[in-house]
Scaffold this motif. Structure first.
Motif, PDB file in Angstrom:
ATOM      1  N   THR A 159       0.826  -1.207   0.000  1.00 10.50           N
ATOM      2  CA  THR A 159       0.000   0.000   0.000  1.00 10.50           C
ATOM      3  C   THR A 159       0.860   1.256   0.000  1.00 10.50           C
ATOM      4  OG1 THR A 159      -1.743  -1.178   1.189  1.00 10.50           O
ATOM      5  CG2 THR A 159      -1.839   1.224   1.199  1.00 10.50           C
TER       6      THR A 159
ATOM      7  N   ALA B 238      -1.256  -4.193  -8.778  1.00 11.34           N
ATOM      8  CA  ALA B 238      -1.253  -3.776  -7.373  1.00 11.34           C
ATOM      9  C   ALA B 238      -2.498  -4.265  -6.642  1.00 11.34           C
ATOM     10  CB  ALA B 238      -1.152  -2.257  -7.294  1.00 11.34           C
TER      11      ALA B 238
ATOM     12  N   VAL C  73      -1.953  -0.835 -12.021  1.00  9.88           N
ATOM     13  CA  VAL C  73      -3.002  -0.809 -10.998  1.00  9.88           C
ATOM     14  C   VAL C  73      -3.610  -2.192 -10.815  1.00  9.88           C
ATOM     15  CG1 VAL C  73      -5.311   0.074 -10.473  1.00  9.88           C
ATOM     16  CG2 VAL C  73      -3.536   1.632 -11.281  1.00  9.88           C
TER      17      VAL C  73
ATOM     18  N   PHE D 262       0.693   2.272  -3.779  1.00  6.00           N
ATOM     19  CA  PHE D 262      -0.532   3.057  -3.946  1.00  6.00           C
ATOM     20  C   PHE D 262      -0.409   4.490  -3.433  1.00  6.00           C
ATOM     21  CE2 PHE D 262      -2.447  -1.167  -4.307  1.00  6.00           C
ATOM     22  CZ  PHE D 262      -3.330  -0.973  -5.354  1.00  6.00           C
TER      23      PHE D 262
END
Length: 474
Positions: free
Chosen positions: A199, A318, A315, A203
């Protein structure tokens, strides 16, 4: 240890379900206790683990550890995004921009030596020191950028020093988990730590670094320093535990340091299970980098997507990583660690081969997500196995040596992927990755399937009878 006697019938091994009436009265697995030969040709020997806190006091401590990892990872992610931007702003020379990006990874070449130093210090001290060092460096960089006196040579040195501190932190973060978590909690704790790192570095950190750079160039480095300071303050609340002792650890000097480093590498080479896992993780790193090194070109030329298509694929990967982290502990508890590793490698190999045959962008996104979930499952299980197999006084060196094998193989994979894509076609790196991982499956047949679970469950392998990045680098 309870000897043979009445009331011991019907006890089953957690890895092969065979009865063993001579096993200890608490939960057991026959691999470390009686060398199970039915499904585990290589007996797993568990090293002694340090004493651990009681159940009631453990949860707040682990929460601190996970939160500190998340904050530190946000700082790392923001730095990874902002430093190249600063280098490009300071100089238009592409060489120096790439040098700044590479300098942070060069530190992993020193990982075995750093692991030895981590083993000789309390885990909390290594982590707090690494965070405070990065905090000071980033705040100094903030002041330098604010005054407009940035030097590209200084950026390279700062990236290298930050990378060294990152290696200290990562090695210590894995070495400290067995001291804070019960054996049956290792998979769950490691999954939470890995999810926090994904994270932060995947992100939150990079967008924060890039966005704050756009607002004011010095701002991302100020934010980085604050995140590292907050992480250090949280870690100061961890229990203070002295470093496990070993023969020769009290000696000082370069000779002692090299001797300790060699001892850790020798342990890795001699342990059959860890040696096989190192081979597989090196192949995993080669395959992963062979694909990701040319992914941006593959998305544009093979899939025909616009420029933002590459970001969408990242993305998807992830999201798959987070999904894998959330399911990893349950999967390991259900299948056992050995079978979970086989599933992880099989899923990764299959995802690569599917893309090599069917290059359709929704399917590619799905396969990247599945691949990332498999890689995270692999990481959670292998981290937990290392924490069980390695002696407490060698866990830092075992972690750093293992990760050096993963990180060291990545440049080979990136080079191979680029050469194949140029001379054979953009599908070739995917096929190479899938075939290499498929060839590794026989190496995992000997890895025992240890099932973590509640310590109170009889016959559970979660309680041992005896005294324990890029994502594939865990």
């Amino acid at each position: 240890m309870v000897g043979r006697g009445r009331g011991r019938r019907g006890r089953k091994c957690a890895c092969c379900s065979s009865c063993d009436t001579s096993a200890p009265s608490d939960g057991f697995v026959c691999a470390p206790a009686t060398s199970c030969r039915r499904k585990n040709p290589l007996p797993m020997k568990f090293a002694g683990s340090p004493s651990r806190p009681a159940e009631g006091s453990r949860t707040p401590v682990l929460r601190r550890l996970v939160t500190a990892n998340a904050l530190s990872s946000v700082g790392d992610g923001a730095r990874f995004a902002a430093l190249p931007l600063l280098a490009a702003w300071s100089t238009g020379d592409v060489f120096w921009v790439s040098a700044v990006a590479a300098a942070g990874r060069v530190a992993w070449l020193l990982a075995p030596v750093i692991g030895t130093l981590v083993d000789r210090m309390p885990g909390r001290r290594s982590m707090v020191g690494a965070d405070l060092a990065r905090c000071v460096m980033l705040l100094l960089l903030f002041a330098v950028v604010a005054t407009g006196r940035t030097s590209v040579t200084a950026l390279v040195l700062l990236a290298l020093a930050s990378g060294v501190a990152e290696v200290f932190f990562d090695c210590a973060a894995q070495a400290v988990v067995p001291m804070l978590a019960a054996d049956h909690e290792l998979e769950r704790t490691n999954a939470r730590v890995i999810a926090a790192q994904i994270t932060g570095t995947g992100f939150v950190g990079p967008p924060v670094g890039a966005a704050s750079w756009a607002v004011w160039h010095p701002l991302p480095f100020l934010l980085d320093g604050v995140t590292f300071l907050a992480s250090a303050l949280l870690l100061m609340g961890l229990p203070s535990r002295t470093a496990p002792s070993e023969s020769g650890a009290d000696e000082r000097g370069l000779r002692s340091l090299l001797h300790g480093t060699w001892a850790g590498l020798r342990f890795l080479g001699r342990d059959q299970v860890l040696r096989r896992l190192m081979v597989v993780v090196a192949v995993l790193g080669v395959g992963q980098q062979a694909v990701y090194a040319v992914l941006v070109v593959y998305v544009e030329r093979k899939l025909g997507l616009p420029g933002y298509g590459y970001s969408l694929m990242l993305v998807a990967a992830a999201v798959g990583s987070l999904a894998g982290a959330s399911a990893a502990a349950r999967t390991a508890r259900w299948l056992g660690s050995g079978r979970s590793l086989k599933v992880a490698v099989s899923v990764s190999a299959l995802s690569y081969l599917v893309v090599a045959v069917l290059p359709w962008w929704p399917l590619v996104a799905l396969m990247l997500a599945l691949n990332s979930a498999g890689v995270v499952l692999w990481n959670v299980c292998t981290v937990s196995l290392r924490q069980r197999l390695a002696p407490a006084h060698m866990l830092g060196r075992v972690t750093s040596g293992y990760r050096l094998a993963a990180w060291g193989a990545m440049p080979i994979g990136a080079s191979a992927g680029g050469a194949l894509a140029q001379h054979t076609g953009l599908d070739a790196p995917w096929a190479l990755a899938g075939l290499l991982l498929s060839a590794c499956l026989p190496l995992l047949r000997a890895v025992p399937s240890v099932r973590p679970g509640p310590a109170s469950e009889p016959g559970n392998a979660g309680t041992t009878p005896g005294p324990p990045g890029a994502p594939s680098g865990s």
